[in-house]
Scaffold this motif. Structure first.
Motif, mmCIF file in Angstrom:
data_model
loop_
_atom_site.group_PDB
_atom_site.id
_atom_site.type_symbol
_atom_site.label_atom_id
_atom_site.label_comp_id
_atom_site.label_asym_id
_atom_site.label_seq_id
_atom_site.Cartn_x
_atom_site.Cartn_y
_atom_site.Cartn_z
ATOM 1 N N ARG A 48 -4.599 -7.044 7.851
ATOM 2 C CA ARG A 48 -4.757 -5.974 7.275
ATOM 3 C C ARG A 48 -3.941 -5.010 7.594
ATOM 4 N NH1 ARG A 48 -9.772 -1.948 8.032
ATOM 5 N NH2 ARG A 48 -8.839 -1.730 9.968
ATOM 6 N N GLU A 49 -3.791 -4.872 9.104
ATOM 7 C CA GLU A 49 -3.014 -3.782 9.853
ATOM 8 C C GLU A 49 -1.514 -4.144 9.666
ATOM 9 O OE1 GLU A 49 -4.212 -3.305 13.825
ATOM 10 O OE2 GLU A 49 -6.212 -2.718 13.177
ATOM 11 N N ALA A 50 -1.061 -5.447 9.686
ATOM 12 C CA ALA A 50 0.097 -5.744 9.177
ATOM 13 C C ALA A 50 0.630 -5.412 7.805
ATOM 14 C CB ALA A 50 0.399 -7.344 9.484
ATOM 15 N N LEU A 51 -0.336 -5.518 6.999
ATOM 16 C CA LEU A 51 -0.021 -5.357 5.480
ATOM 17 C C LEU A 51 0.280 -3.617 5.392
ATOM 18 C CD1 LEU A 51 0.334 -6.256 2.537
ATOM 19 C CD2 LEU A 51 -1.996 -6.406 2.320
ATOM 20 N N VAL A 52 -0.583 -2.986 5.929
ATOM 21 C CA VAL A 52 -0.740 -1.498 5.830
ATOM 22 C C VAL A 52 0.653 -1.018 6.375
ATOM 23 C CG1 VAL A 52 -1.666 0.702 6.671
ATOM 24 C CG2 VAL A 52 -3.183 -1.057 5.664
ATOM 25 N N ALA A 53 1.035 -1.565 7.407
ATOM 26 C CA ALA A 53 2.381 -1.113 8.118
ATOM 27 C C ALA A 53 3.552 -1.455 7.004
ATOM 28 C CB ALA A 53 2.373 -1.854 9.447
ATOM 29 N N GLU A 54 3.385 -2.728 6.497
ATOM 30 C CA GLU A 54 4.603 -3.082 5.624
ATOM 31 C C GLU A 54 4.757 -2.109 4.524
ATOM 32 O OE1 GLU A 54 5.761 -7.116 3.106
ATOM 33 O OE2 GLU A 54 4.127 -7.147 4.551
ATOM 34 N N ALA A 55 3.655 -1.857 4.016
ATOM 35 C CA ALA A 55 3.463 -0.939 2.754
ATOM 36 C C ALA A 55 3.962 0.530 3.180
ATOM 37 C CB ALA A 55 1.996 -0.782 2.269
ATOM 38 N N LYS A 56 3.751 0.958 4.382
ATOM 39 C CA LYS A 56 4.344 2.317 4.804
ATOM 40 C C LYS A 56 5.726 1.932 5.002
ATOM 41 C CE LYS A 56 4.024 6.430 6.054
ATOM 42 N NZ LYS A 56 3.923 7.585 5.092
ATOM 43 N N SER A 57 6.179 1.258 5.640
ATOM 44 C CA SER A 57 7.592 0.818 5.706
ATOM 45 C C SER A 57 8.283 0.898 4.361
ATOM 46 C CB SER A 57 8.016 -0.623 6.264
ATOM 47 O OG SER A 57 7.351 -0.297 7.754
ATOM 48 N N ALA A 58 7.598 0.119 3.388
ATOM 49 C CA ALA A 58 8.297 0.142 2.153
ATOM 50 C C ALA A 58 8.238 1.426 1.024
ATOM 51 C CB ALA A 58 7.421 -1.112 1.127
ATOM 52 N N GLY A 59 7.529 2.244 1.639
ATOM 53 C CA GLY A 59 7.747 3.807 1.177
ATOM 54 C C GLY A 59 6.782 4.262 0.453
ATOM 55 N N LEU A 60 5.492 3.487 0.635
ATOM 56 C CA LEU A 60 4.261 3.861 -0.196
ATOM 57 C C LEU A 60 3.731 5.025 1.144
ATOM 58 C CD1 LEU A 60 4.580 1.069 -1.335
ATOM 59 C CD2 LEU A 60 2.031 1.070 -1.605
ATOM 60 N N SER A 61 3.041 6.024 0.365
ATOM 61 C CA SER A 61 2.504 6.948 1.211
ATOM 62 C C SER A 61 0.902 6.605 1.732
ATOM 63 C CB SER A 61 2.237 8.445 0.384
ATOM 64 O OG SER A 61 1.279 8.156 -0.597
ATOM 65 N N GLU A 62 0.585 7.339 2.821
ATOM 66 C CA GLU A 62 -0.646 7.139 3.429
ATOM 67 C C GLU A 62 -1.710 7.106 2.278
ATOM 68 O OE1 GLU A 62 -1.119 9.337 6.812
ATOM 69 O OE2 GLU A 62 0.508 8.462 7.757
ATOM 70 N N VAL A 63 -1.777 8.110 1.323
ATOM 71 C CA VAL A 63 -2.582 8.458 0.334
ATOM 72 C C VAL A 63 -2.792 7.278 -0.581
ATOM 73 C CG1 VAL A 63 -3.404 9.816 -1.514
ATOM 74 C CG2 VAL A 63 -2.510 10.942 0.688
ATOM 75 N N GLU A 64 -1.348 6.748 -1.054
ATOM 76 C CA GLU A 64 -1.389 5.452 -2.033
ATOM 77 C C GLU A 64 -2.060 4.492 -1.486
ATOM 78 O OE1 GLU A 64 1.933 3.858 -5.033
ATOM 79 O OE2 GLU A 64 2.595 5.137 -3.466
ATOM 80 N N ILE A 65 -1.590 4.380 -0.099
ATOM 81 C CA ILE A 65 -2.309 2.998 0.737
ATOM 82 C C ILE A 65 -3.614 3.024 0.513
ATOM 83 C CG2 ILE A 65 -2.388 1.922 2.856
ATOM 84 C CD1 ILE A 65 0.741 2.740 3.315
ATOM 85 N N ALA A 66 -4.409 4.296 0.942
ATOM 86 C CA ALA A 66 -5.601 4.329 1.003
ATOM 87 C C ALA A 66 -6.358 3.923 -0.433
ATOM 88 C CB ALA A 66 -5.999 5.731 1.301
ATOM 89 N N LYS A 67 -5.866 4.447 -1.398
ATOM 90 C CA LYS A 67 -6.235 4.259 -2.758
ATOM 91 C C LYS A 67 -6.075 2.998 -3.305
ATOM 92 C CE LYS A 67 -5.426 9.035 -4.746
ATOM 93 N NZ LYS A 67 -4.591 9.904 -5.791
ATOM 94 N N LEU A 68 -5.133 2.433 -2.944
ATOM 95 C CA LEU A 68 -5.165 0.901 -3.257
ATOM 96 C C LEU A 68 -5.798 -0.082 -2.593
ATOM 97 C CD1 LEU A 68 -1.016 0.947 -3.714
ATOM 98 C CD2 LEU A 68 -2.873 0.593 -5.662
ATOM 99 N N THR A 69 -6.336 0.306 -1.131
ATOM 100 C CA THR A 69 -6.909 -0.704 -0.389
ATOM 101 C C THR A 69 -8.401 -0.334 -0.487
ATOM 102 O OG1 THR A 69 -6.418 0.820 1.449
ATOM 103 C CG2 THR A 69 -4.910 -0.841 1.241
ATOM 104 N N GLY A 70 -8.641 0.900 -0.756
ATOM 105 C CA GLY A 70 -10.156 1.198 -0.767
ATOM 106 C C GLY A 70 -10.613 1.794 0.444
ATOM 107 N N HIS A 71 -9.575 2.097 1.493
ATOM 108 C CA HIS A 71 -10.007 2.647 2.861
ATOM 109 C C HIS A 71 -9.759 4.129 2.794
ATOM 110 C CE1 HIS A 71 -10.350 -1.399 4.384
ATOM 111 N NE2 HIS A 71 -9.176 -1.675 4.271
ATOM 112 N N SER A 72 -10.274 4.632 3.793
ATOM 113 C CA SER A 72 -10.177 6.207 3.850
ATOM 114 C C SER A 72 -8.823 6.442 4.253
ATOM 115 C CB SER A 72 -11.303 6.890 4.769
ATOM 116 O OG SER A 72 -11.004 6.521 6.008
ATOM 117 N N ARG A 73 -8.271 7.621 4.172
ATOM 118 C CA ARG A 73 -6.804 8.177 4.653
ATOM 119 C C ARG A 73 -6.838 7.945 6.141
ATOM 120 N NH1 ARG A 73 -6.513 13.283 0.933
ATOM 121 N NH2 ARG A 73 -8.242 13.381 2.090
#
Length: 87
Positions: A48-73
């Motif tokens: 999960r942590e690797a995927l979140v870091a990869e998403a951030k590196s790909a340009g997704l915002s923290e808010v977008e990652i939170a919404k897509l994963t269902g985790h809090s910001r």
């Protein structure tokens, strides 16, 4: 009378199921099984942590990652903060 026997059999079956649910046996909740489940959970968290870091590196915002994963910001920020510390 056969209806009474069927009712009694059903009650015994339900009672047995409830007992099994309330009182886990070592085979279903023993230390070895719990260790394996926790190890699997640890592997899942690392992925999960690797995927979140990869998403951030790909340009997704923290808010977008939170919404897509269902985790809090805050969870996403924490994951990304741990990733930065490791670098």
């Amino acid at each position: 009378m056969s209806g009474n026997n069927e009712s009694r059999a059903w009650l015994v079956s339900v009672s047995k199921t409830e007992r099994e649910t309330r009182c886990p046996t070592p085979e279903t909740h023993g230390p070895a099984l719990m260790r394996e489940k926790l190890a699997e959970y640890g592997r899942m968290l690392a992925a999960r942590e690797a995927l979140v870091a990869e998403a951030k590196s790909a340009g997704l915002s923290e808010v977008e990652i939170a919404k897509l994963t269902g985790h809090s910001r805050n969870t996403i920020r924490g994951i990304l903060g741990r990733d930065r510390v490791r670098e």
